[in-house]
Design an enzyme around this catalytic site. Structure first.
Site, mmCIF file in Angstrom:
data_model
loop_
_atom_site.group_PDB
_atom_site.id
_atom_site.type_symbol
_atom_site.label_atom_id
_atom_site.label_comp_id
_atom_site.label_asym_id
_atom_site.label_seq_id
_atom_site.Cartn_x
_atom_site.Cartn_y
_atom_site.Cartn_z
ATOM 1 N N HIS A 1 0.832 -1.202 0.000
ATOM 2 C CA HIS A 1 0.000 0.000 0.000
ATOM 3 C C HIS A 1 0.870 1.257 0.000
ATOM 4 O O HIS A 1 1.581 1.533 0.963
ATOM 5 C CB HIS A 1 -0.894 -0.025 1.252
ATOM 6 C CG HIS A 1 -1.868 1.089 1.327
ATOM 7 N ND1 HIS A 1 -2.053 1.835 2.465
ATOM 8 C CD2 HIS A 1 -2.740 1.571 0.410
ATOM 9 C CE1 HIS A 1 -2.993 2.738 2.258
ATOM 10 N NE2 HIS A 1 -3.424 2.605 1.013
ATOM 11 N N HIS B 1 -0.703 10.862 -2.519
ATOM 12 C CA HIS B 1 -2.008 10.413 -2.042
ATOM 13 C C HIS B 1 -2.964 11.565 -1.800
ATOM 14 O O HIS B 1 -4.112 11.539 -2.238
ATOM 15 C CB HIS B 1 -1.850 9.607 -0.750
ATOM 16 C CG HIS B 1 -3.162 9.167 -0.167
ATOM 17 N ND1 HIS B 1 -3.877 9.941 0.731
ATOM 18 C CD2 HIS B 1 -3.894 8.047 -0.379
ATOM 19 C CE1 HIS B 1 -4.996 9.309 1.052
ATOM 20 N NE2 HIS B 1 -5.036 8.168 0.390
#
Length: 244
Positions: A6, A49
């Site tokens: 991730h 992100h």
């Protein structure tokens, strides 16, 4: 259970950085790497992100307010007096293509289009073109919280692997009704609000919140067998090296 890194190995290294991706590529048996893309003011794809750079860099402001030369000057703290840059998507794809040879071409890449807050104009066309430029179209999965964005992806590439993101798996299924063309569900692991029978036939890739670099690891381990019994087929983990 299939394990994905991730934002790379984001517990031990700064998230969405070249070092986090390089370390993930060294993990034998890893299914793939997940990352997030945004567009700069001058239309360049960068890996980040958040819509803002405040949390992960020494800068302040929204990604879309920076031109590429400006965002590349920002520093990402990497410890021991070292710093990294916000990666551009080209260098990540090049790293993935060349470094992935050690994985015999099996390592996959999940590209999350961060366009549900700001619907970046032309993002879908840009990423599809880049993926094909590097010959990685068979190893890439596209995901987004925006069903409309995924509809564009499907029109641009009818063979693309697509995962629809939401907190609850029921909401992922609801978005499928709109024709987004997803063949996988990407809920939060706490959002499995439907019985396993209702989601059989789909890849269910669950995402986790949790500790990120430079936070200290908790030392705890997830019960992957219990998650699998719920119907989860894949997990996006910050510490993939602890599970593979």
């Amino acid at each position: 259970m299939k394990v994905w890194a991730h934002r790379g190995c984001s517990q031990m290294y700064p998230e969405n950085t070249i070092s986090a991706f390089e370390k993930a590529m060294e993990i034998e048996g890893l299914e793939g790497i997940e990352l997030d893309i945004q567009l700069t003011k001058d239309g360049q794809l960068v890996v980040c992100h958040d819509e803002r750079v405040d949390r992960t860099t020494n800068g302040i402001g929204e990604v879309r307010q920076f031109v590429l030369t400006e965002i590349r000057k920002l520093r990402i703290e990497a410890g021991n007096g070292k710093y990294e840059q916000v990666p551009v998507m080209e260098e990540v794809l090049e790293l993935f293509r060349d470094g992935g040879k050690e994985q015999k071409g099996n390592l996959k890449l999940n590209i999350e289009l961060k366009n549900s807050v700001y619907p970046y104009e032309g993002m879908e066309e840009k990423i599809i073109d880049l993926v094909y430029k590097y010959g990685l179209q068979n190893r890439v999965i596209y995901s987004s919280f925006s069903a409309l964005s995924l509809e564009k992806i499907r029109k641009l590439d009818v063979k693309a692997g697509i995962g629809i993101l939401d907190t609850k798996i029921s909401d992922c299924l609801y978005k499928l009704k709109g024709g987004c063309g997803a063949d996988a569900l990407h809920p939060c692991w706490r959002g499995l609000d439907l019985p396993k029978e209702r989601i059989s036939g789909y890849a269910v890739r669950a995402w986790f919140t949790g500790h990120l670099y430079p936070e200290k690891p908790t030392g705890k381990r997830l019960d992957l067998a219990a998650l699998e019994r719920l119907g989860i087929t894949d997990v996006f983990l910050n510490e993939p090296e602890k599970y593979v």
